[in-house]
Design a protein around this motif. Structure first.
Motif, PDB file in Angstrom:
ATOM      1  N   LEU A  46      20.791  25.088  -0.826  1.00 26.91           N
ATOM      2  CA  LEU A  46      21.061  26.530  -0.836  1.00 26.91           C
ATOM      3  C   LEU A  46      21.814  26.695  -2.204  1.00 26.91           C
ATOM      4  O   LEU A  46      21.784  27.872  -2.661  1.00 26.91           O
ATOM      5  N   LYS A  47      22.280  25.655  -2.888  1.00 28.37           N
ATOM      6  CA  LYS A  47      22.879  26.109  -4.294  1.00 28.37           C
ATOM      7  C   LYS A  47      21.805  26.369  -5.158  1.00 28.37           C
ATOM      8  O   LYS A  47      22.029  26.954  -6.098  1.00 28.37           O
ATOM      9  N   LYS A  50      17.458  30.537  -2.834  1.00 30.96           N
ATOM     10  CA  LYS A  50      17.971  31.316  -1.572  1.00 30.96           C
ATOM     11  C   LYS A  50      17.263  31.068  -0.559  1.00 30.96           C
ATOM     12  O   LYS A  50      16.046  30.827  -0.359  1.00 30.96           O
ATOM     13  N   LEU A  72      29.412  26.946   3.735  1.00 26.23           N
ATOM     14  CA  LEU A  72      28.577  27.900   3.201  1.00 26.23           C
ATOM     15  C   LEU A  72      29.121  29.361   3.092  1.00 26.23           C
ATOM     16  O   LEU A  72      29.269  30.039   2.031  1.00 26.23           O
ATOM     17  N   GLN A  75      31.221  29.363   0.107  1.00 30.26           N
ATOM     18  CA  GLN A  75      30.617  29.400  -1.023  1.00 30.26           C
ATOM     19  C   GLN A  75      29.840  30.836  -1.301  1.00 30.26           C
ATOM     20  O   GLN A  75      28.765  30.975  -2.085  1.00 30.26           O
ATOM     21  N   GLN A  77      27.338  31.936   0.752  1.00 33.08           N
ATOM     22  CA  GLN A  77      26.127  31.669   1.033  1.00 33.08           C
ATOM     23  C   GLN A  77      26.126  32.406   2.795  1.00 33.08           C
ATOM     24  O   GLN A  77      26.845  31.980   3.539  1.00 33.08           O
TER      25      GLN A  77
END
Length: 260
Positions: A46-47, A50, A72, A75, A77
């Protein structure tokens, strides 16, 4: 529906590969189906890219599904999430829903139910994405200004209304000054003082706001939108739009396709 990325996270290879294979067959190449054997590995994915939909087991070694979701969120996300849960973990599934998880599936996963829940989650993700984009369309400074302007009947309020009503026409400071019975130089100074932006900036922002609304809410051509927003040529409109929004009107429209 546009192409989406779905990530399946489960430390049990058989379950993970089974879900991935089911989704690949259902997707027929329309979406990208990825898999990860741990929460830590999925965070790394995910870093780098997308992920629109995350399907994750709750109980995994080292880091649980809920701990992963918490990480997440920190972060920033925010994929749509479906949790996989055994009957003995049902309390955790309920907690996950309270944390914002879209849905959950009980193990062993039923293929028909999986596809049904995934389709619903992707529809939710698309609609959420569209709402987020529409929020970005709104020029909040203009909205606040117009709300404030409704409270009085000053020359500046009349000037704003005149501009708003004539965006498709030629607009000059002199024209507006005549309409509100003020000297153009005085109006210019007064406008900047009370509106906190120049007259020309207000006209440009208002025209671009109108153009953005037309781009996402109609299927009118770029040329017609340029004319309706008060620009004589689509070439100049496209240039100005790109300067302010960072992309052309056509590319902007693709971000939020018209649903008429």
């Amino acid at each position: 529906m546009s192409r989406k990325t779905i990530l399946v996270v489960d430390d049990e290879p058989r379950t993970r590969q089974g879900i991935k294979k089911t989704l690949e067959t259902w997707s027929s190449g329309r979406h990208d189906i990825l898999d990860a054997e741990s929460a830590a590995y999925s965070i790394e994915i995910l870093k780098k890219q997308k992920v629109h939909l995350l399907i994750s087991d709750i109980c995994m070694p080292e880091m649980t599904g809920l701990e992963m979701l918490d990480t997440l969120k920190k972060q920033k996300q925010d994929p749509v999430v479906i949790i996989l849960s055994a009957y003995s973990e049902f309390t955790y599934a309920q907690e996950a829903i309270r944390l914002g998880v879209h849905n959950y599936l009980l193990k062993p996963v039923n293929k028909i139910k999986l596809i049904e829940v995934v389709e619903g989650a992707l529809e939710f993700e698309s609609s959420r994405e569209r709402i987020d984009m529409i929020q970005r369309v709104v020029d909040h400074k203009l909205v606040d200004l117009k709300l404030e302007a409704k409270k009085d009947d000053s020359p500046i309020t009349k000037a704003i209304k005149y501009v708003d009503d004539n965006l498709s026409n030629h607009l000059s400071l002199n024209d507006v000054a005549k309409h509100v019975h003020l000297n153009s130089s005085y109006l210019s100074v007064l406008f900047k003082e009370q509106v906190n932006m120049t007259f020309s900036e207000y006209v440009t922002r208002s025209r671009l706001q109108l153009a953005k609304q037309l781009l996402i809410n109609t299927d009118k051509t770029i040329t017609n939108i340029a004319e309706e927003a008060g620009y004589g040529t689509s070439k100049y409109f496209i240039k100005l739009f790109k300067e302010h929004e960072g992309l052309t009107p056509s590319k902007y429209r693709k971000l939020i396709p018209f649903e008429g």
